[in-house]
Design a protein around this motif. Structure first.
Motif, short mmCIF file in Angstrom:
data_model
loop_
_atom_site.label_atom_id
_atom_site.label_comp_id
_atom_site.label_asym_id
_atom_site.label_seq_id
_atom_site.Cartn_x
_atom_site.Cartn_y
_atom_site.Cartn_z
N ARG A 195 37.99 10.09 8.26
CA ARG A 195 37.51 11.58 8.15
C ARG A 195 37.61 12.42 7.22
NH1 ARG A 195 39.54 15.31 12.59
NH2 ARG A 195 40.51 12.96 13.45
N LYS A 196 39.00 12.12 6.45
CA LYS A 196 39.89 13.24 5.12
C LYS A 196 38.31 12.34 3.46
CE LYS A 196 43.71 13.55 4.02
NZ LYS A 196 44.77 13.13 3.83
N ARG A 232 39.79 2.86 16.65
CA ARG A 232 38.98 2.37 15.70
C ARG A 232 37.49 2.87 15.41
NH1 ARG A 232 42.34 -1.62 12.37
NH2 ARG A 232 44.17 -1.06 12.83
N CYS A 260 34.63 11.36 16.69
CA CYS A 260 35.89 11.08 16.13
C CYS A 260 36.84 10.83 16.43
CB CYS A 260 35.42 10.88 14.31
SG CYS A 260 34.20 9.99 13.47
N GLU A 261 36.62 12.13 16.73
CA GLU A 261 38.08 12.78 16.97
C GLU A 261 38.57 12.31 18.85
OE1 GLU A 261 38.04 17.25 17.60
OE2 GLU A 261 38.50 17.05 15.62
N ASP A 286 41.59 7.10 16.71
CA ASP A 286 42.10 7.55 15.19
C ASP A 286 41.70 6.62 13.31
OD1 ASP A 286 44.78 6.47 17.18
OD2 ASP A 286 44.01 4.70 17.02
N THR A 287 40.83 8.40 13.51
CA THR A 287 40.05 8.65 12.61
C THR A 287 40.02 9.76 11.94
OG1 THR A 287 38.51 9.79 13.89
CG2 THR A 287 38.57 7.92 14.46
N TYR A 288 41.72 10.40 11.42
CA TYR A 288 41.96 11.22 11.28
C TYR A 288 41.38 10.90 8.98
CZ TYR A 288 44.61 15.21 8.11
OH TYR A 288 45.01 16.18 7.60
N ASN A 289 42.75 10.11 8.90
CA ASN A 289 42.16 9.36 7.51
C ASN A 289 40.69 9.00 7.06
OD1 ASN A 289 44.93 10.11 6.63
ND2 ASN A 289 45.53 7.90 7.14
N VAL A 302 31.95 14.62 14.67
CA VAL A 302 33.87 15.05 14.26
C VAL A 302 34.41 15.01 15.74
CG1 VAL A 302 35.36 16.47 13.93
CG2 VAL A 302 33.71 16.37 11.80
#
Length: 350
Positions: free
Chosen positions: A341-342, A295, A332-333, A336-339, A329
């Protein structure tokens, strides 16, 4: 052999390459444009000064940064930064072979993301042995760059380099601008290179004398994993003693401690949280599987949003803002950063 190394340093193609590397992302700066206007003459002059031993560094430009923490930065004139690349282009590949595998700062094919991957691998290995008794000794050296002893630094360089012409150039760079006993400027390429040479002594002490298997370092921040809490505290004392006696350094008293890995590992702007999952199948014994959630720290997110807002208010070109977003980005990839970034890009975060 050493003479051939000096001849590689003073080859015109190496000096030209150094100029190209030094001007990356800085071509519009006045000092760079002025240097490039007379590029061939400037490079030939540098070549002659280095070969004749008449090269003298210029004065530093000093300023303070406040992110990620307050630091005094010293930046050399552009001409000197070209010289730093001239030196490092040739010496780094030679000296790098003597570094341990698990040193990740300012090295080719290493870096923060490789260090994080290795950290995650160590977490899984140590937790698989015994999740409940997996511990970490995390250390940070107190005021590392300002505390580097220049005499020790020069002696360590002599262990790797014999040519007096190269050593004289190194001494000029180490002692540029003042006659202090300690300290290297944070903003120089050579400072990062010299720092790795300096702490290479610590790396070999931990790996070969203390025989710690799960050890990795990124500049002055390093980790040692183990399943014996008492042993790790003893290792901490041994390291502190070694640093004081051999390198005149000191561990940060508050940032160098032992704690359970299950609490999460904070490293290089990320927080790595391990978990134990028990897998059961028919006719197969229970198996323990270790997962690690990676995270991004909140401070990184806050700083990113602030920078983008500030750039948009200052009429910074859209291409530059887009490039900043893409870089963040891409960083971040690696977690676990998908949510997350949204939320950031939908305007719901902050």
């Amino acid at each position: 052999m050493e003479n051939s190394v000096f001849s590689k340093i003073t080859e015109f193609k190496n000096i030209l390459l150094a100029a190209k590397l030094a001007q990356r992302r800085k071509r519009e700066h006045f000092s760079v444009c002025k240097f490039n206007f007379y590029l061939e003459n400037e490079l030939l002059k540098l070549k002659e000064e280095i070969m004749s031993g008449t090269y003298k560094p210029g004065s530093y430009h000093h300023f303070t940064i406040y992110e990620p923490k307050i630091r005094d930065i010293g930046v050399s004139p552009y001409r000197d930064r070209v010289v730093h690349h001239i030196l490092c282009n040739v010496l780094e590949p030679i000296v790098d072979r003597r570094f341990i595998y698990d040193s990740y700062a300012c090295r080719k094919n290493k870096g923060t993301h490789k260090a994080l991957d290795r950290c995650e691998k160590f977490i899984k290995r140590i937790c698989r042995l015994n999740f409940a008794s997996a511990y970490l000794l995390q250390c940070d050296i107190k005021k590392f760059f300002p505390s580097i002893d220049r005499d020790i630094m020069y002696k360590l360089c002599r262990k790797h380099i014999e040519d007096e012409n190269i050593l004289q150039l190194i001494k000029l760079i180490i002692n540029a601008n003042d006659n202090k006993q300690t300290g290297l400027p944070i903003g120089n390429l050579t400072s990062q290179f010299f720092a790795n040479i300096y702490l290479n002594e610590l790396d070999h002490h931990i790996k070969h004398n203390l025989r710690e298997k799960y050890y990795l370092r990124y500049m002055d921040d390093f980790l040692i994993f183990g399943n014996d809490k008492k042993h790790l505290w003893e290792v901490r004392e041994s390291i502190n003693k070694f640093l004081a006696e051999k390198l005149k350094l000191e561990l940060h008293p508050k940032k160098s401690t032992v704690y359970p890995v299950k609490c999460g590992v904070s490293f290089l702007g990320w927080r790595l949280l391990p978990g134990e999952v028990v897998i059961t199948r028919d006719e197969v014994p229970k198996q323990s599987h270790i997962t690690v959630s990676r995270r991004l720290k909140r401070k990184n997110i806050v700083n990113f949003v602030r920078r983008i807002r500030q750039k948009s208010q200052e009429d910074v070109p859209l291409a530059e803002i887009t490039n900043s977003i893409r870089c963040w980005v891409a960083h971040c990839e690696h977690g676990d950063t998908y949510n997350l970034r949204k939320k950031v890009f939908s305007g719901l975060y902050l």
